[in-house]
Design an enzyme around this catalytic site. Structure first.
Site, PDB file in Angstrom:
ATOM      1  N   LYS B  84      13.679 -20.953  40.058  1.00  0.00           N
ATOM      2  CA  LYS B  84      14.852 -20.400  40.751  1.00  0.00           C
ATOM      3  C   LYS B  84      15.931 -21.475  40.793  1.00  0.00           C
ATOM      4  CE  LYS B  84      15.729 -18.190  45.268  1.00  0.00           C
ATOM      5  NZ  LYS B  84      15.051 -17.718  46.514  1.00  0.00           N
ATOM      6  N   SER B 162      15.414 -12.980  47.399  1.00  0.00           N
ATOM      7  CA  SER B 162      16.487 -13.621  46.663  1.00  0.00           C
ATOM      8  C   SER B 162      16.026 -14.277  45.355  1.00  0.00           C
ATOM      9  CB  SER B 162      17.165 -14.685  47.532  1.00  0.00           C
ATOM     10  OG  SER B 162      16.260 -15.745  47.831  1.00  0.00           O
ATOM     11  N   SER B 186      11.745 -13.587  50.331  1.00  0.00           N
ATOM     12  CA  SER B 186      12.366 -13.794  49.015  1.00  0.00           C
ATOM     13  C   SER B 186      11.383 -14.048  47.875  1.00  0.00           C
ATOM     14  CB  SER B 186      13.368 -14.950  49.076  1.00  0.00           C
ATOM     15  OG  SER B 186      14.486 -14.560  49.816  1.00  0.00           O
TER      16      SER B 186
END
Lengths: 65, 477
Positions: B84, B162, B186
């Site tokens: 990420k 996310s 997330s």
């Protein structure tokens, strides 16, 4: 420092919490995003202020799961 | 160049590592193959933030040299991965998914990346994410510098947030595993929506050094992969104490599913109302079948529910207050207006005005939540719930409409539908397991255990995935 609750204290807290959690005020949503954001955070504050906890309860700053 | 079949793109870590050791293909060839795939298909899902092919190929050459002399460094040696874009990779752009940070560069690797690279895993890219990992709140799937995360199972639907790019990249076979982060949902959410296996570790088990802070008392880094086994192999490497992370627990993790106690000795708490009442009506049959499959493992199933506490108000206040402090310079500079999501912009600005009274009260109520969960978990070993109660929403729908369960005729009990904020506030680990499909979209179960009991979670996950094949399904080509 870890705050310990007796099961009785916790039970009293949970029972007292029920109406706070259950309440579901439905005000008309504001259109301006900033006003809406302020109101959402204020609502959080109101829910928290009504939530009764033992006076000895410390914030979980030294956070250990 | 050796032919690398499509099956490799969906293979598990042990299989890939075994083929490398058997010299079926070189690490350089494998790295090029995954980079080709990530670069060509990543943009289709808005999943790719940055390809790191050049550095990856250099690292792959080193691995090939090691393999040639039989210098083995563990099962991740030679296995490509991506992270990420909230984690720093030395001298590469790290955007945090947000336009104000598109030129941001750090000169060091995040601790989790450094640990993986030391064992010979090959970092091939950075993956998109919701801007600022969602900040205090957001209301659009498009709340990202990279556009909305698109789901490989149906690109008109969201990949979740996310850790959006991590979810879609693993699901589409662009990387064997990825790193994501969770403050509140997330990792679990994109894992559930994309049909992959995701592990939210215990708070403090994995160093956040080099990760964007959103909420110091909630942020966690964890693996997103094809199976519980792969999550265990990755966690073993990235877990461990780190003096650079003030909240590090100092504990290590040794993946040892073989020592998990017999299933009949495991007590599983679950709330039938989660599956019958709160789950999206169209998904209930699939959830029922998944629950039956889980029950057939032989664990003792006990009906439980989470205590009624103001999880939403507490976690919202904690994240908002901490995020406003983290991003105060961004907010005061006015650059916050460059973010994509109007709700997040407004919430960050408003959060600067949260009174200390509210934050302190939230942290005190959080102590009550911790104690209540500790009491609940003294009666069971794990809690079993749907990871999310609905399938991935359409990207065109605002999240306050699509992710909210219809409460016009709410069930009488909340069951465990607040397991995500509750588990995150208490710092407990959880594993998301693909468990079927509804409307051709993946759904998932979540199991949550006591702190530092990841081996139990992974053992249960392994057992579930040995008797089911939902985690092996591939999205349409």
């Amino acid at each position: 420092m870890r705050t310990k609750f007796s099961r009785r204290q916790l039970a009293v807290t949970l029972v007292a919490a029920a109406p706070v959690v259950a309440q579901n005020p439905v005000p008309a949503p504001p259109s301006d995003p900033l006003t809406k954001a302020h109101e959402a955070l204020q609502k959080n504050g109101e829910i928290l202020s009504k939530f009764e906890i033992p006076i000895s309860t410390e914030p979980s700053f030294i956070f250990k799961p | 160049m050796a032919r690398i079949s499509d099956d490799i793109f969906f293979a598990g870590i042990l299989e890939i590592n075994a083929k490398l050791k058997a010299r079926e293909f070189s690490c350089v060839e494998l790295t090029h193959a995954f980079c080709d795939r990530l670069e060509s298909l990543g943009p289709r899902y808005n999943a790719l933030a940055l390809s790191l092919r050049e550095q990856a190929v250099r690292d792959a050459h080193d691995v090939d040299k090691d393999l040639k002399i039989e210098r083995y460094r563990g099962p991740l040696q030679g296995v490509p991965f991506a992270v990420k874009d909230l984690l720093t990779a030395a001298n590469q752009i790290t955007t945090w998914g947000a336009t104000p940070y598109v030129a941001q560069v750090f000169d060091y690797d995040a601790a989790a990346i450094a640990r993986l690279r030391r064992t010979g895993a090959i970092l091939i890219g950075k993956l998109s994410m919701v801007e600022l990992a969602g900040g205090p709140s957001y209301n659009s799937c498009a709340a990202s510098h990279f556009g909305p995360g698109l789901n490989p199972w149906d690109t008109s639907r969201w990949s979740g947030g996310s850790s959006s790019g991590s979810g879609s990249a693993v699901a589409a076979g662009l990387v064997p595993f990825a790193l994501g982060s969770e403050t509140s949902g997330s990792i679990l959410t994109p894992s559930a929506f994309c049909g992959i296996t995701g592990l939210r570790p215990t708070f403090g088990l994995v160093s956040r050094y080099g990760a964007m802070p959103l909420s110091w008392t909630l942020d966690k880094i964890g693996p997103m992969a094809r199976s519980a086994e792969d999550c265990g192999l990755v966690l073993r490497v990235i877990a461990g104490g780190d003096s650079n992370d003030a909240s590090s627990s100092g504990k290590s993790f040794y993946y040892s599913p073989e020592w998990v106690r017999p299933m009949k000795d495991v007590k599983v708490g679950y709330a039938p109302v989660d599956f019958e009442g709160w789950a999206q009506p169209a998904a209930r049959d699939s959830f029922r079948q998944a629950l039956d499959a889980f029950k057939s493992l032989g664990a003792e199933m006990v009906e439980k529910q989470l205590p009624g506490l103001p999880y939403g108000a507490v976690i919202s206040t904690v994240i908002s207050a901490e995020a406003a402090s983290v991003f105060e310079p961004l907010i005061r500079s006015g650059k916050v207006d460059l973010l994509s999501d109007k709700e997040q912009i407004a919430r960050l600005k408003a959060a600067l005005d949260i009174p200390a009274r509210d934050y302190l009260k939230a942290m005190r109520v959080r102590r009550v939540i911790q104690q209540a969960l500790r009491d609940l978990m003294s009666e069971v070993d794990v809690l079993l719930t749907p990871a999310r109660y609905s399938i991935a929403p359409k990207v065109s729908e605002p999240l306050d409409k699509s992710l909210v369960v219809d409460e016009s005729q709410p069930p009488k009990s909340d069951g465990m539908r607040f397991h995500i904020p509750a588990g995150n506030l208490a710092g407990y680990p959880a594993l998301s397991l693909p468990c079927g499909f509804s409307d051709k979209m993946p759904i998932a179960l979540s199991i949550m255990s006591r702190p530092f009991d990841e081996n139990l979670l992974l053992g249960l996950g392994n057992a579930f995935q040995k008797t089911t094949d939902w985690h092996t399904k591939r999205p349409p080509a």
